[in-house]
Motif scaffolding. Structure first.
Motif, short mmCIF file in Angstrom:
data_model
loop_
_atom_site.label_atom_id
_atom_site.label_comp_id
_atom_site.label_asym_id
_atom_site.label_seq_id
_atom_site.Cartn_x
_atom_site.Cartn_y
_atom_site.Cartn_z
N CYS A 38 2.35 1.71 -3.42
CA CYS A 38 1.31 2.13 -4.37
C CYS A 38 0.92 3.59 -4.15
CB CYS A 38 0.08 1.24 -4.26
SG CYS A 38 0.32 -0.42 -4.89
N TYR A 59 0.83 -1.20 0.00
CA TYR A 59 0.00 0.00 0.00
C TYR A 59 0.87 1.25 0.00
CZ TYR A 59 -4.52 -2.21 0.90
OH TYR A 59 -5.67 -2.93 0.80
N TYR A 81 3.60 5.81 -5.54
CA TYR A 81 3.67 5.77 -6.99
C TYR A 81 2.49 6.49 -7.65
CZ TYR A 81 3.97 3.99 -11.72
OH TYR A 81 4.04 3.90 -13.08
N TYR A 82 1.27 6.21 -7.19
CA TYR A 82 0.09 6.76 -7.86
C TYR A 82 -0.25 8.18 -7.46
CZ TYR A 82 -0.84 2.23 -9.89
OH TYR A 82 -0.73 1.08 -10.60
N TYR A 83 0.08 8.58 -6.24
CA TYR A 83 -0.34 9.90 -5.77
C TYR A 83 0.78 10.92 -5.65
CZ TYR A 83 -4.64 7.46 -4.83
OH TYR A 83 -5.78 6.73 -4.96
#
Length: 63
Positions: free
Chosen positions: A56, A53, A59-61
């Motif tokens: 992720c 988590y 990476y995504y935010y």
């Protein structure tokens, strides 16, 4: 805020820095994430239970 290992989640400076709205909103978000077993409350503060988590979220935010 959790990824950066902030310990004082409801301070005005942190709420403004991470654009979280209000201290009540931060408390509600924390409670929801604890119920969904994404984070856990430890004596040292809140931690993300699954390291994936954390990766992720970074990476995504935060790219």
């Amino acid at each position: 805020m959790l990824i950066d290992r902030e310990t004082r989640h409801t301070t005005r400076a942190n709420i403004d820095k991470y654009q979280l709205g209000s201290s009540a909103n931060v408390i509600r978000i924390n409670k929801s994430l604890i119920e969904k077993e994404i984070i856990d409350e430890q004596p040292g503060g809140l931690i993300i239970l699954d390291p994936v988590y954390s990766t992720c979220f970074r990476y995504y935010y935060f790219i």
